[in-house]
Design a protein around this motif. Structure first.
Motif, short mmCIF file in Angstrom:
data_model
loop_
_atom_site.label_atom_id
_atom_site.label_comp_id
_atom_site.label_asym_id
_atom_site.label_seq_id
_atom_site.Cartn_x
_atom_site.Cartn_y
_atom_site.Cartn_z
N MET A 1 87.52 28.78 86.42
CA MET A 1 86.65 28.68 85.26
C MET A 1 85.92 29.99 84.94
O MET A 1 85.28 30.12 83.91
CB MET A 1 85.65 27.54 85.46
N MET B 1 88.58 26.10 91.63
CA MET B 1 87.97 25.77 90.35
C MET B 1 86.91 26.79 89.96
O MET B 1 86.77 27.15 88.78
CB MET B 1 87.36 24.37 90.41
N ALA C 1 92.50 25.04 80.44
CA ALA C 1 92.05 24.85 81.83
C ALA C 1 93.23 24.92 82.78
O ALA C 1 93.13 25.49 83.88
CB ALA C 1 91.34 23.51 81.97
N ARG D 1 83.58 20.22 85.82
CA ARG D 1 84.15 21.31 86.60
C ARG D 1 83.75 21.25 88.07
O ARG D 1 84.49 21.72 88.93
CB ARG D 1 83.73 22.65 86.00
N VAL E 1 89.54 18.55 84.85
CA VAL E 1 89.29 19.56 83.81
C VAL E 1 90.30 19.46 82.67
O VAL E 1 89.96 19.73 81.51
CB VAL E 1 89.26 20.99 84.40
N LYS F 1 80.55 19.77 80.59
CA LYS F 1 81.57 20.68 81.11
C LYS F 1 81.23 21.10 82.54
O LYS F 1 82.10 21.13 83.42
CB LYS F 1 81.68 21.90 80.20
N ARG F 2 79.97 21.40 82.79
CA ARG F 2 79.56 21.85 84.12
C ARG F 2 79.78 20.74 85.16
O ARG F 2 80.27 21.00 86.26
CB ARG F 2 78.09 22.26 84.09
#
Length: 279
Positions: free
Chosen positions: A260, A256, A215, A21, A207, A17-18
């Motif tokens: 997030m 972003m 997202a 993103r 995303v 995920k990191r």
């Protein structure tokens, strides 16, 4: 990581995920998007279905709208600007195949931008299956159903998120009778591709392919947060035009990062929304 995607994702979901993103390297998007969304898996499961779908006769009303939209989809993009060129023909085939695959949706305006984005990065058949995966596995199919049920639910959810996270913009919209329905289709149904910078749009697709509709909602709120002062300084009569005429450049990293950090809980999603997403 890609070679053992399923195992890596289960073991290191936060790492995946990191990295997504932060932005997928452009040279890898054509490989990573289908993996994230599940389009590559669908293609392997159904190796001959795309060819069969292309032989199916589309509904005449779907085909007429598809033909008209070919000329309105990225008309200045090198791949799609030539009338009857390879890009337009590939886009037509992908959209015709989807209309045959999902007859309840058929074709809906806005889908062409999503399909074209995918075609710019990957082979046509993989683009088709990634479109299927984004709509069905990432919860966006309801945007394109008749009467736009998911879009209307998202509009309601977004007003709630604005009230919580951006109350000044919420009060402005209320005072000027501005609703998401006045501009939101160009944002949500095209994944921002209709009027936002291409470099920003691909970050949105990054995303969405992994995290789906939540997202997308976060990004909408983050864009408005970034535009807050500009909107608050805009006279009421010009506000809608300001929402439709966006900056030529947008700092994707900043959007972003803000997006997030915005919490969207299950409780904040309308009860009907879950039903619409999984319809």
């Amino acid at each position: 990581m890609l070679a053992n995607w399923g195992v890596f994702t289960r073991r290191h979901p936060a790492t995946v995920k990191r990295r997504v993103r932060k932005g997928i390297p452009d040279s890898l998007r054509g490989i990573v998007w289908p993996v994230l969304a599940g389009g590559d898996e669908l293609a392997r499961r159904h190796p001959s279905m795309y060819r069969r779908l292309l032989m199916a006769a589309p509904r005449e009303d779907d085909f007429a709208v598809i033909r008209n939209d070919l000329f309105r989809t990225f008309p200045r993009h090198e791949q799609f600007k030539e009338e009857g060129g390879p890009g337009q023909l590939a886009l037509m085939r992908v959209l015709r195949a989807y209309a045959a695959y999902d007859t309840e949706v058929g074709y809906c305006q806005g889908m062409a931008f999503v399909a074209a984005l995918l075609i710019t990065y990957m082979p046509e058949e993989i683009a088709f299956w990634t479109l299927v995966a984004v709509l069905r596995r990432r919860g966006l199919r309801g945007h394109y159903l008749p009467q736009f049920p998911l879009y209307l639910e998202h509009v309601a959810v977004l007003m709630g998120l604005l009230a919580k996270h951006e109350p000044a913009i919420y009060r402005l919209f209320e005072a000027e009778s501005i609703g998401f329905t006045m501009f939101g289709m160009q944002w949500l149904l095209t994944l921002f591709a209709h009027s936002f910078p291409f470099e920003f749009v691909v970050r949105v697709v990054d995303v969405v392919c992994l995290e789906g509709h939540k997202a997308l909602l976060r990004v909408v709120v983050a864009v408005l947060r970034l535009l807050r002062q500009r909107l608050l300084d805009t006279p009421g009569h010009a506000l809608l035009k300001a929402l439709r005429t966006l900056p030529a450049k947008l700092n994707a990293d900043e959007v972003m990062s803000k997006a997030m950090a915005i919490s969207v809980t299950s409780e904040e999603l309308a009860p009907r929304l879950v039903q619409v997403i999984h319809a």
